[in-house]
Design an enzyme around this catalytic site. Structure first.
Site, PDB file in Angstrom:
ATOM      1  N   GLN A  77       0.808  -1.220   0.000  1.00 34.89           N
ATOM      2  CA  GLN A  77       0.000   0.000   0.000  1.00 34.89           C
ATOM      3  C   GLN A  77       0.839   1.267   0.000  1.00 34.89           C
ATOM      4  O   GLN A  77       0.311   2.373  -0.050  1.00 34.89           O
ATOM      5  CB  GLN A  77      -0.927  -0.013   1.227  1.00 34.89           C
ATOM      6  CG  GLN A  77      -1.942  -1.137   1.201  1.00 34.89           C
ATOM      7  CD  GLN A  77      -2.628  -1.337   2.533  1.00 34.89           C
ATOM      8  OE1 GLN A  77      -2.501  -0.530   3.445  1.00 34.89           O
ATOM      9  NE2 GLN A  77      -3.364  -2.423   2.657  1.00 34.89           N
ATOM     10  N   HIS A 130      -0.769   0.105   5.643  1.00 36.72           N
ATOM     11  CA  HIS A 130      -1.234   1.173   6.534  1.00 36.72           C
ATOM     12  C   HIS A 130      -0.263   2.353   6.638  1.00 36.72           C
ATOM     13  O   HIS A 130       0.303   2.647   7.684  1.00 36.72           O
ATOM     14  CB  HIS A 130      -1.538   0.612   7.932  1.00 36.72           C
ATOM     15  CG  HIS A 130      -2.600  -0.443   7.937  1.00 36.72           C
ATOM     16  ND1 HIS A 130      -3.044  -1.045   9.092  1.00 36.72           N
ATOM     17  CD2 HIS A 130      -3.307  -1.010   6.915  1.00 36.72           C
ATOM     18  CE1 HIS A 130      -3.980  -1.934   8.783  1.00 36.72           C
ATOM     19  NE2 HIS A 130      -4.148  -1.931   7.463  1.00 36.72           N
ATOM     20  N   GLU A 151     -14.743   3.848  10.263  1.00 37.91           N
ATOM     21  CA  GLU A 151     -15.269   4.944  11.072  1.00 37.91           C
ATOM     22  C   GLU A 151     -15.223   6.285  10.364  1.00 37.91           C
ATOM     23  O   GLU A 151     -14.342   6.540   9.544  1.00 37.91           O
ATOM     24  CB  GLU A 151     -14.447   5.080  12.366  1.00 37.91           C
ATOM     25  CG  GLU A 151     -14.492   3.884  13.278  1.00 37.91           C
ATOM     26  CD  GLU A 151     -13.622   4.056  14.510  1.00 37.91           C
ATOM     27  OE1 GLU A 151     -13.637   3.142  15.356  1.00 37.91           O
ATOM     28  OE2 GLU A 151     -12.935   5.102  14.639  1.00 37.91           O
ATOM     29  N   TYR A 202      -8.727   7.964  19.754  1.00 36.20           N
ATOM     30  CA  TYR A 202      -9.847   7.403  18.998  1.00 36.20           C
ATOM     31  C   TYR A 202      -9.934   5.884  19.106  1.00 36.20           C
ATOM     32  O   TYR A 202     -10.753   5.262  18.438  1.00 36.20           O
ATOM     33  CB  TYR A 202      -9.787   7.898  17.546  1.00 36.20           C
ATOM     34  CG  TYR A 202     -10.128   9.377  17.513  1.00 36.20           C
ATOM     35  CD1 TYR A 202     -11.432   9.811  17.328  1.00 36.20           C
ATOM     36  CD2 TYR A 202      -9.152  10.328  17.784  1.00 36.20           C
ATOM     37  CE1 TYR A 202     -11.757  11.157  17.379  1.00 36.20           C
ATOM     38  CE2 TYR A 202      -9.462  11.675  17.837  1.00 36.20           C
ATOM     39  CZ  TYR A 202     -10.768  12.081  17.638  1.00 36.20           C
ATOM     40  OH  TYR A 202     -11.093  13.414  17.705  1.00 36.20           O
ATOM     41  N   TYR A 235      -9.035 -10.620  10.854  1.00 31.34           N
ATOM     42  CA  TYR A 235      -9.300 -11.336   9.601  1.00 31.34           C
ATOM     43  C   TYR A 235      -9.343 -12.844   9.768  1.00 31.34           C
ATOM     44  O   TYR A 235      -9.872 -13.548   8.917  1.00 31.34           O
ATOM     45  CB  TYR A 235      -8.280 -10.908   8.529  1.00 31.34           C
ATOM     46  CG  TYR A 235      -8.442  -9.448   8.231  1.00 31.34           C
ATOM     47  CD1 TYR A 235      -9.540  -8.989   7.519  1.00 31.34           C
ATOM     48  CD2 TYR A 235      -7.540  -8.519   8.724  1.00 31.34           C
ATOM     49  CE1 TYR A 235      -9.734  -7.642   7.289  1.00 31.34           C
ATOM     50  CE2 TYR A 235      -7.721  -7.170   8.494  1.00 31.34           C
ATOM     51  CZ  TYR A 235      -8.813  -6.736   7.784  1.00 31.34           C
ATOM     52  OH  TYR A 235      -9.003  -5.399   7.565  1.00 31.34           O
TER      53      TYR A 235
END
Length: 382
Positions: free
Chosen positions: A99, A161, A254, A264, A275
């Site tokens: 990513q 991420h 979210e 958070y 997963y």
């Protein structure tokens, strides 16, 4: 989610965010100016290009050029009604791993006077790669005066991420989002930059009023923490609200209002499971944790977000437009102040939506991957 747990683990990425390489049927063959009905208004969809490769960010220049980042490390130029064969020169080397790669791009609010373009990318380093913020100027079709403003600490050898979105508050600050790089506990410590929203001065220095500047061992750039992977962020100047969305695991994506110093929750609280089906946390709320204003279960895999401010779409004004990778649509999220009110699916089945942006002249642009398209939305009576 379209991938087995075994495949997910072998890729080192979650099913929500990983590219399944399955293009939506016939979406790149949309007729020019196709009229689409929606709950509040009808709009046209024009396919400006279907030749992009993993587009990630969209930026608009005053000369009507549109810059689109591609994750592998290219910046494409859309001008004069078509995608140019020429690409932007002077782009930094990127850590194109999973990513990671070239990520967001945005022009400074006072671009007409200062010419700054800001971008985030995964920068390669000795220990892997890390999300980095830079600013630069465009000289012809090449970058000049390139300044690296900030890099996360530490760099990590991981494919997942990285975040990352950029937002300005119009008060001299720039916000940058990061991901926790697949290590859950990163999000809860103040000793690294992973799983955070960071607040910097526009030159990359640290504002004196950041919440943790005087806390021993805390990274002073941190504005908020406890995030999993924030890939959508936009500042509402009228309400002085920084909106962000983030990927949950299986379930629990979210929408949050990002406020100074708040936690958070990831992974202490979550609305999803891991997963392999295991429980991450039994808690969906906890004292000292700021709750999401909305969560999706099952996950839509949100990526990219715009706030509609344009008079061209009066029925959508004040709504958030959220891209969905997994469910392949744009979610039009209506709000009542700081509360979630409801949502509608736009462009259902269009493909994996990676970026959504409102142009200075008030139109909506959407970038998808597999197929790699740039779409323009305009109102019926435009």
């Amino acid at each position: 989610m379209g991938l087995s747990v075994a495949v997910i683990l072998s890729l080192g990425a979650c099913a929500n965010e990983a590219n399944n390489n399955e293009p939506a049927d016939n979406q790149s063959d949309r007729p020019a100016g196709e009229l689409v009905n929606s709950e509040k208004l009808n709009y046209h969809v024009d396919t400006l290009s279907n030749d992009l490769k993993n587009p990630w960010g969209i930026a608009f220049l005053p000369d009507n050029k549109i810059l689109v980042t591609e994750r592998a490390g290219e910046i494409r130029i859309f001008e004069n009604g078509e995608l140019s064969d020429e690409k932007v020169g002077g782009v930094p080397e990127v850590y194109a791993n999973g990513q990671g790669g070239l990520l967001d791009i945005i022009v400074h609010p006072d671009y007409d006077n200062n010419g700054w373009i800001y971008l985030t990318y995964a920068k390669p380093g000795d220990n892997g790669g890390g999300t980095t913020l830079a600013r630069t100027k465009l000289d012809g079709n090449s970058f000049s005066e390139f300044e690296e403003l900030f890099s996360v600490d530490p760099f990590i050898d991981s494919r997942v991420h990285f975040g990352s979105r950029i937002a300005f508050d119009g008060k001299g600050h720039v916000f940058v989002s990061t991901g926790e790089r697949g290590t859950k506990d990163n999000a809860q410590t103040l000793e690294n930059h992973h799983g955070k929203v960071l607040r910097l001065n526009e030159d990359g220095s640290v504002p004196d009023d950041n919440p943790f500047v005087d806390e021993a061992n805390a990274k002073p750039e941190i504005w908020t923490y406890g995030h999993r992977n924030v890939q959508g962020m936009v500042y509402d100047a009228d309400s002085d609200i920084l909106w962000a969305h983030e990927h949950g695991p299986q379930g629990g994506d979210e929408i949050n209002i990002v406020e100074k110093g708040n936690n958070y929750g990831w992974p202490k609280v979550t609305h999803g499971i891991d997963y392999d089906g295991s429980i991450i946390s039994e808690e969906s709320e906890m004292e000292g944790i700021t709750p999401a204003i909305h969560f999706w279960d099952p996950s839509i895999a949100p990526c990219g977000m715009a706030l509609v401010t344009s008079d061209k779409f009066p029925e959508w004004k004040g709504n958030l437009l959220v891209g969905a990778l997994s469910f392949q649509h744009v979610a039009r999220v209506s709000l009542s102040g700081k509360e979630y009110e409801g949502e509608e699916k736009l462009l259902d089945g269009v493909g994996r939506v990676r970026a959504v942006a409102e142009s200075p002249d008030g139109y909506i642009y959407v970038a998808t991957e597999e197929p790699g398209m740039l779409l323009k939305l305009s109102p019926e009576n435009n």
